[in-house]
Write a protein that holds these residues in place. Sequence first.
Motif, mmCIF file in Angstrom:
data_model
loop_
_atom_site.group_PDB
_atom_site.id
_atom_site.type_symbol
_atom_site.label_atom_id
_atom_site.label_comp_id
_atom_site.label_asym_id
_atom_site.label_seq_id
_atom_site.Cartn_x
_atom_site.Cartn_y
_atom_site.Cartn_z
ATOM 1 N N SER A 176 2.533 16.259 -1.599
ATOM 2 C CA SER A 176 1.660 16.129 -0.435
ATOM 3 C C SER A 176 1.329 17.493 0.160
ATOM 4 O O SER A 176 2.161 18.402 0.172
ATOM 5 C CB SER A 176 2.338 15.264 0.643
ATOM 6 N N ASP A 200 -1.440 6.133 -14.280
ATOM 7 C CA ASP A 200 -1.552 5.770 -12.865
ATOM 8 C C ASP A 200 -1.126 6.922 -11.970
ATOM 9 O O ASP A 200 -1.783 7.224 -10.958
ATOM 10 C CB ASP A 200 -0.702 4.534 -12.562
ATOM 11 N N LYS A 201 -0.027 7.558 -12.317
ATOM 12 C CA LYS A 201 0.462 8.683 -11.522
ATOM 13 C C LYS A 201 -0.553 9.826 -11.497
ATOM 14 O O LYS A 201 -0.812 10.413 -10.449
ATOM 15 C CB LYS A 201 1.797 9.194 -12.077
ATOM 16 N N LEU A 242 -0.194 7.409 -2.374
ATOM 17 C CA LEU A 242 -0.718 7.726 -3.690
ATOM 18 C C LEU A 242 0.221 8.625 -4.476
ATOM 19 O O LEU A 242 0.389 8.471 -5.675
ATOM 20 C CB LEU A 242 -2.086 8.417 -3.558
ATOM 21 N N VAL A 243 0.820 9.601 -3.800
ATOM 22 C CA VAL A 243 1.648 10.574 -4.505
ATOM 23 C C VAL A 243 3.001 10.714 -3.847
ATOM 24 O O VAL A 243 3.182 10.389 -2.678
ATOM 25 C CB VAL A 243 0.965 11.965 -4.549
ATOM 26 N N ASN A 285 0.838 -1.202 0.000
ATOM 27 C CA ASN A 285 0.000 0.000 0.000
ATOM 28 C C ASN A 285 0.870 1.249 0.000
ATOM 29 O O ASN A 285 0.949 1.968 0.998
ATOM 30 C CB ASN A 285 -0.926 0.002 1.227
ATOM 31 N N GLU A 289 -9.390 13.679 -2.273
ATOM 32 C CA GLU A 289 -9.510 13.257 -0.882
ATOM 33 C C GLU A 289 -9.197 14.414 0.066
ATOM 34 O O GLU A 289 -9.949 14.664 1.018
ATOM 35 C CB GLU A 289 -8.538 12.103 -0.607
ATOM 36 N N LYS A 315 -3.821 9.625 -12.092
ATOM 37 C CA LYS A 315 -5.006 9.200 -11.358
ATOM 38 C C LYS A 315 -4.757 9.254 -9.858
ATOM 39 O O LYS A 315 -5.617 9.711 -9.083
ATOM 40 C CB LYS A 315 -5.406 7.778 -11.766
ATOM 41 N N ASN A 316 -3.591 8.783 -9.418
ATOM 42 C CA ASN A 316 -3.262 8.802 -7.999
ATOM 43 C C ASN A 316 -3.210 10.227 -7.457
ATOM 44 O O ASN A 316 -3.683 10.502 -6.351
ATOM 45 C CB ASN A 316 -1.919 8.111 -7.751
ATOM 46 N N ASN A 327 1.946 3.912 -16.797
ATOM 47 C CA ASN A 327 2.518 4.459 -15.570
ATOM 48 C C ASN A 327 2.144 5.932 -15.401
ATOM 49 O O ASN A 327 1.823 6.380 -14.290
ATOM 50 C CB ASN A 327 4.039 4.312 -15.604
ATOM 51 N N ASP A 366 -6.806 11.530 -7.300
ATOM 52 C CA ASP A 366 -7.507 10.883 -6.179
ATOM 53 C C ASP A 366 -7.084 11.512 -4.860
ATOM 54 O O ASP A 366 -7.912 11.770 -3.978
ATOM 55 C CB ASP A 366 -7.203 9.383 -6.157
ATOM 56 N N TYR A 367 -5.793 11.746 -4.723
ATOM 57 C CA TYR A 367 -5.259 12.360 -3.503
ATOM 58 C C TYR A 367 -5.802 13.781 -3.340
ATOM 59 O O TYR A 367 -6.219 14.176 -2.246
ATOM 60 C CB TYR A 367 -3.735 12.389 -3.575
#
Length: 226
Positions: free
Chosen positions: A50, A182-183, A44-45, A41, A193, A185-186, A179, A189-190
């Motif tokens: 952050s 994915d980056k 995400l980033v 896990n 959130e 999207k992550n 890749n 998503d972050y």
Amino acid sequence: MRLWSGKMRHVSVLYVGTLIFALGCQISTKRGENTSSQTENPPLVDEKYSLTADRKELDELRKNIPEEKKKENDELALLNQFFADDTKSPSQIREKFDSLLRKKREVFQKDMTKERETYVKEERKRREAFSKEQEEARSDFKKRKTNRQQNTEFYADLDGKRKDFNSSEREKRDDFEANARDKRKNFEDYAREKNSEFQQELRAYTKRFEEQKKAKDQAQQKQPGQ
């Protein structure tokens, strides 16, 4: 999803308590020594994206605290900074948060663009090197005395190498694009959130702000001579 609501007023106490507990237990988990759960896990980033407060002055004290716990504490500390001054209007706080998120998105986009430019440059170099290699092979072959069968075998081998190279390059490109998706999207998503958590805390702050303003206005109206 972590909720910031209810933690804001006590974030300093929780943070110090976390430090004392972690240092007292001598937790030795580091980024380079991930547990299996951390490996399965990952965040995400990247850390640079952050939404955290600047905690560099505490790095020495926090060196034995797991990275995920440090990030959580930093995010709570940042929220505390947003709502520490209760004289600021909700719109001012919202604007400050939006500005920070926008800057993080700009850093992310800049890095993604740089990664793509680097990949394209390396891809071009590989293709140029392969084309040069094939051209040299053809040139050397033409200097030899060969028969029809040798010609057929040589050019078939050359064509096979070309197909293999192109197939390999397509796979590399597909991996790069996957890749990159994915980056992105992550990151999104972050961002969603953190925006959701911020909005929840902002609603609570807005309610307190309006109640304080109303109480202050009522107190002024009751003063003699008003």
